[in-house]
Design a protein around this motif. Structure first.
Motif, PDB file in Angstrom:
ATOM      1  N   SER A 145       0.839  -1.199   0.000  1.00 54.94           N
ATOM      2  CA  SER A 145       0.000   0.000   0.000  1.00 54.94           C
ATOM      3  C   SER A 145       0.872   1.246   0.000  1.00 54.94           C
ATOM      4  CB  SER A 145      -0.913   0.010   1.230  1.00 54.94           C
ATOM      5  OG  SER A 145      -1.796  -1.092   1.223  1.00 54.94           O
ATOM      6  N   PHE A 146       0.340   2.329  -0.584  1.00 56.66           N
ATOM      7  CA  PHE A 146       1.072   3.604  -0.527  1.00 56.66           C
ATOM      8  C   PHE A 146       0.077   4.751  -0.611  1.00 56.66           C
ATOM      9  CE2 PHE A 146       1.358   2.170  -5.022  1.00 56.66           C
ATOM     10  CZ  PHE A 146       0.678   3.199  -5.654  1.00 56.66           C
ATOM     11  N   ASN A 147       0.561   5.922  -0.226  1.00 51.48           N
ATOM     12  CA  ASN A 147      -0.229   7.155  -0.259  1.00 51.48           C
ATOM     13  C   ASN A 147       0.630   8.266  -0.829  1.00 51.48           C
ATOM     14  OD1 ASN A 147      -2.629   6.253   1.494  1.00 51.48           O
ATOM     15  ND2 ASN A 147      -0.865   5.809   2.796  1.00 51.48           N
ATOM     16  N   GLY A 148       0.006   9.173  -1.533  1.00 46.27           N
ATOM     17  CA  GLY A 148       0.710  10.333  -2.060  1.00 46.27           C
ATOM     18  C   GLY A 148      -0.109  11.582  -1.858  1.00 46.27           C
ATOM     19  N   ARG A 149       0.575  12.697  -1.653  1.00 39.14           N
ATOM     20  CA  ARG A 149      -0.121  13.962  -1.487  1.00 39.14           C
ATOM     21  C   ARG A 149       0.773  15.087  -1.982  1.00 39.14           C
ATOM     22  NH1 ARG A 149      -1.948  16.885   4.041  1.00 39.14           N
ATOM     23  NH2 ARG A 149       0.294  16.786   4.305  1.00 39.14           N
ATOM     24  N   MET A 150       0.190  16.009  -2.717  1.00 39.66           N
ATOM     25  CA  MET A 150       0.930  17.146  -3.231  1.00 39.66           C
ATOM     26  C   MET A 150      -0.016  18.335  -3.321  1.00 39.66           C
ATOM     27  SD  MET A 150       1.179  16.001  -7.235  1.00 39.66           S
ATOM     28  CE  MET A 150       1.576  17.636  -7.844  1.00 39.66           C
ATOM     29  N   TYR A 151       0.568  19.517  -3.376  1.00 38.38           N
ATOM     30  CA  TYR A 151      -0.192  20.741  -3.595  1.00 38.38           C
ATOM     31  C   TYR A 151       0.108  21.256  -4.990  1.00 38.38           C
ATOM     32  CZ  TYR A 151      -1.292  20.783   1.353  1.00 38.38           C
ATOM     33  OH  TYR A 151      -1.763  20.447   2.601  1.00 38.38           O
ATOM     34  N   ILE A 152      -0.933  21.705  -5.675  1.00 34.85           N
ATOM     35  CA  ILE A 152      -0.770  22.225  -7.031  1.00 34.85           C
ATOM     36  C   ILE A 152      -1.295  23.647  -7.086  1.00 34.85           C
ATOM     37  CG2 ILE A 152      -0.909  19.936  -8.088  1.00 34.85           C
ATOM     38  CD1 ILE A 152      -3.790  20.558  -8.853  1.00 34.85           C
ATOM     39  N   ASN A 153      -0.635  24.450  -7.895  1.00 32.98           N
ATOM     40  CA  ASN A 153      -1.041  25.836  -8.123  1.00 32.98           C
ATOM     41  C   ASN A 153      -1.117  26.032  -9.631  1.00 32.98           C
ATOM     42  OD1 ASN A 153      -1.062  28.695  -8.517  1.00 32.98           O
ATOM     43  ND2 ASN A 153      -0.184  28.978  -6.458  1.00 32.98           N
TER      44      ASN A 153
END
Length: 751
Positions: A106-114
């Motif tokens: 299992s894995f998770n990813g998170r990022m912020y985009i502008n």
């Protein structure tokens, strides 16, 4: 007259209460509705953004990667910023091979985009197993190809009429990144005419998908992701057709799986120059890959999209690549020139395979939690020292490394980072050799929260070797409300045989800080007014004292139990009080089957609890002794007769009133004690016998008995009218006068 004096006891009568209910009526006043501000994302980068170190291979095309440190963003901690801008720019960037996505776990990813404020074509988050690996990119790069976002193929089929050799036919997917799955963020309206028609959808009104939007597709799969269009924007059955004996090509539209519009869902206009959060997750147990876009300010989000496992397996050819895939981003600007920016807070690969972090209490109990975990029983207390740890291991396939520096990042709003002395107990241990610790010195940046530990000498780590590092720092005493914050770290090292310094990054670890809670303390719990109480005659009471140094008015609650049965509970108004009294409502009654008490040692327990759930319990003891005596007993016995009414022969005469007897003995359970009565002679008060004691008899059940034969059982009640019970034999030979005697009651234990 025969007279004895004994006291009778009577039970106290209970008192009822009347409850008054008061109703308050409130007038409602209307107000005009104020105008609403525009809904946007976060104007600054939210906390948790990280630096990337060597996570990504060098970019293909014009993508800039820079390390930013701004005291007004990301809690002042450094982070990596990726950005794309400029006309005619197609670019891609991919994680290095050792950081490929691993679908075995299992894995998770998170990022912020502008998405900026100027027009841009958009970008895509892409997973692939293209043969070009970290060089993968679309090969279609003309003005109309901004719509391919750097990952899709050409805008139309292609036909080459070779005079000598065989004619050539090409379809859109052959210039795309192969064996790929793309999640697109499309921000440009291409229209329904011209050569850029990826967003055409013949099934909807206007035949144009709303932009900006999210969707996923399979760029290298013609049948799944591309449809040929007729000149009037209808789906065609083939990619080539003949007109006037010439082979013609068709424009392509894209099949948008999991289409989600963005404006009015997560923000009024996502191209507003603010930051939005993109999250994606893979659950190994369910084989479910899901994603969504979220507004970090309002928490509104798109409906979650799930990509089927079967599609991931087939499109990424996972079986041929050990269930792993490259991942990264593609971006494109054709005729547009807007800017798109990205930062990361969590990457989908286990950076912890090389560098991982933990936070623990001084007891070494970890307080690390998931980012979304609510406050529970794992936290650092305000004013407490925490242990901040990193663990590094050199994996197979990596070169030997000289480690020289360790960088930890804390939030100075919550951690005391006044100067270098704020960091204590620095320990660096290689391969678990605690008897050979390695020295280091700390340099603190109080503004940014950066803690740089420079090792006394570089440490050589070979493949399979590991390094454990930790230091201690204190949380602020002034924290009064719970707060969740982060710790993450970087290691600086140089690969053997290279002069270039490498940075090894880690994912942040989350932990809570809670106010220092002083639990309540019960300072006294004693029986009152004495330690030993007697059945029937005494009413049990107690008094207690308590204090809670940080409690508020009406925060504390209490529960009082006698022999584990609750007798009182409620709110304690003050944080501290002494000699609070409590008394039962009635005397102790050991014969009551529902009594709280028992013979001998009894227990009283007090529990005081504060608003956080912390409590103190105190147990004390008291003694209940049994009672022997009478609950009820007639104390005066009177015979009054005129001499003329008596005969010459003695006859048993009735008393003037009824007779009641209720003996009680609770000194032992199920007492077998018996009660007897004896009489004295009746005298004139000067010692002269006027009527001998033998003239007393006892009558019950129609039979007269001598007093020596009469016994009464304890804990039972006896009532006799005037003609029964104790009688006196009188005759007219007795001298008139006022004479008196004494009755004696005897409690006799069973043999």
């Amino acid at each position: 007259m025969i007279k004895i004096n004994l006291l009778a006891r009577f039970k106290q009568v209970g008192v009822g209460f009347l409850m008054l209910v008061t109703v308050f009526l409130v007038s409602l006043i209307g107000f005009s509705q104020p105008s609403l501000a525009a809904v946007t994302g976060s104007p600054t980068i939210p906390k948790g953004a990280i630096t990337l170190g060597n996570l990504f291979a060098p970019p293909n095309g014009k993508i800039t990667i820079e390390t930013i440190q701004n005291s007004n963003e990301n809690n002042g901690l450094p982070y990596s910023l990726l950005s794309l801008s400029g006309r005619g720019n197609w670019a891609s960037i991919w994680a290095n091979e050792r950081y490929r996505m691993d679908f075995n776990q299992s894995f998770n990813g998170r990022m912020y985009i502008n998405l900026g404020i100027n027009q841009a074509d958009g970008f895509a988050f892409v997973m692939h197993n293209d043969s070009n690996e970290t060089k993968a990119s679309t090969s279609s790069k003309g003005d109309p190809d901004g719509q391919n976002l750097g990952v899709y193929g050409r805008n139309a089929s292609k036909y080459i009429d070779n005079v000598i050799s065989k004619d050539e036919k090409y379809t859109p997917e052959d210039t795309a990144i192969q064996n790929s799955v793309a999640i697109e963020f499309d921000t440009y309206v291409n229209g329904t005419s011209g050569s850029a028609q990826f967003d055409v959808d013949p099934s909807i009104s206007g035949k144009q998908l709303e932009v900006p939007h999210m969707a996923y597709a399979f760029p290298g799969n013609l049948n799944k992701s591309y449809k040929p269009l007729t000149v009037d924007n209808k789906d065609a059955s083939d990619w080539f057709y003949t007109e006037w004996f010439k082979t013609k090509t068709r424009n392509a539209r894209l099949v948008h799986e999991g289409y989600r519009k963005l404006n009015t869902v997560v923000g009024d206009n996502v191209q507003d120059g603010t930051w939005y959060e993109f999250r994606y997750n893979f659950d190994k147990n369910t084989h479910q890959f899901s994603y969504y876009l979220k507004n970090p300010v309002t928490n509104s989000q798109t409906t979650v999209v799930n990509i089927p496992w079967a599609d991931l397996q087939s499109e990424l050819k996972l079986a041929e690549h050990d269930n792993k895939a490259y991942w990264g981003f593609t971006v494109a600007n054709g005729a547009s020139a807007g800017e798109t920016k990205f930062v990361f807070t969590q990457v989908p690969v286990d950076l912890g395979a090389s560098l991982s972090n933990d936070v623990a209490r001084e007891s070494d109990d970890s307080v690390a939690v998931e980012e979304d975990a609510p406050l529970a029983d794992k936290f650092l207390k305000a004013g407490e020292k925490g242990i901040f740890k990193s663990h590094f291991i050199v994996n197979e396939g990596e070169a030997d490394i000289h480690i020289s520096k360790w960088m930890g990042y804390l939030d100075p709003k919550y951690i005391q980072l006044t100067n270098n002395d704020s960091i204590t107990n620095i320990q660096v241990v290689k391969n678990g050799q605690t008897n050979e610790p390695i020295g280091g010195t700390a340099t603190v940046n109080p503004t940014t929260g950066e803690v740089q530990v420079t090792l006394s000498s570089p440490i050589l780590l070979k493949v399979g070797e590991e390094l454990n590092l930790h230091f201690q720092a204190k949380t602020h005493d002034s924290i009064t409300t719970p707060v969740q914050t982060t710790f993450y770290s970087n290691l600086i090292g140089t690969e053997v045989g290279s002069q270039q310094a490498n940075t090894f990054s880690s994912n942040p670890v989350y932990y809570w800080i809670n106010k220092m809670n002083e639990p309540p303390v019960i300072t006294q719990l004693v029986p009152d007014p004495k330690e030993s109480f007697t059945d029937y005659t005494d009413t049990f009471g107690l008094k207690y004292s308590y204090e809670d140094l940080d409690a508020q008015i009406n925060e504390l609650t209490y529960q009082l139990l006698v022999n584990e049965k609750e007798v009182a509970k409620g709110v304690l108004e003050q944080p501290k009080a002494t000699d609070i009294s409590w008394q039962d409502q009635a005397p102790i009654d050991l014969l009551d089957p529902n009594t709280l008490y028992h013979l001998g040692e009894n227990q009283m327990k007090l529990i005081v609890t504060d608003g956080s759930g912390a409590s103190d319990t105190k147990i004390s003891h008291f003694t209940v002794e049994g009672y022997q005596g009478f609950e009820e007993l007639t104390t005066d016995y009177t015979w009054k007769y005129a001499r003329s009414s008596l005969t010459s022969e003695r006859e048993s005469k009735a008393r003037q009133a009824e007779m009641k007897i209720k003996p009680r003995d609770t000194r032992t359970k199920n007492s077998q004690t018996r009660v007897t009565m004896t009489m004295s002679d009746i005298t004139d008060g000067q010692g002269k016998v006027m009527i001998p004691k033998e003239e007393f008899v006892f009558k019950q059940a129609g039979q007269e008995e001598s007093l020596g034969e009469v016994q009464f059982q304890v804990n039972q009640s006896y009532t006799y009218d005037a003609a029964n019970g104790l009688l006196l034999r009188l005759s007219n030979q007795d001298q008139p006068g006022l004479w008196q005697g004494t009755v004696t009651w005897n409690f006799i234990d069973a043999p």
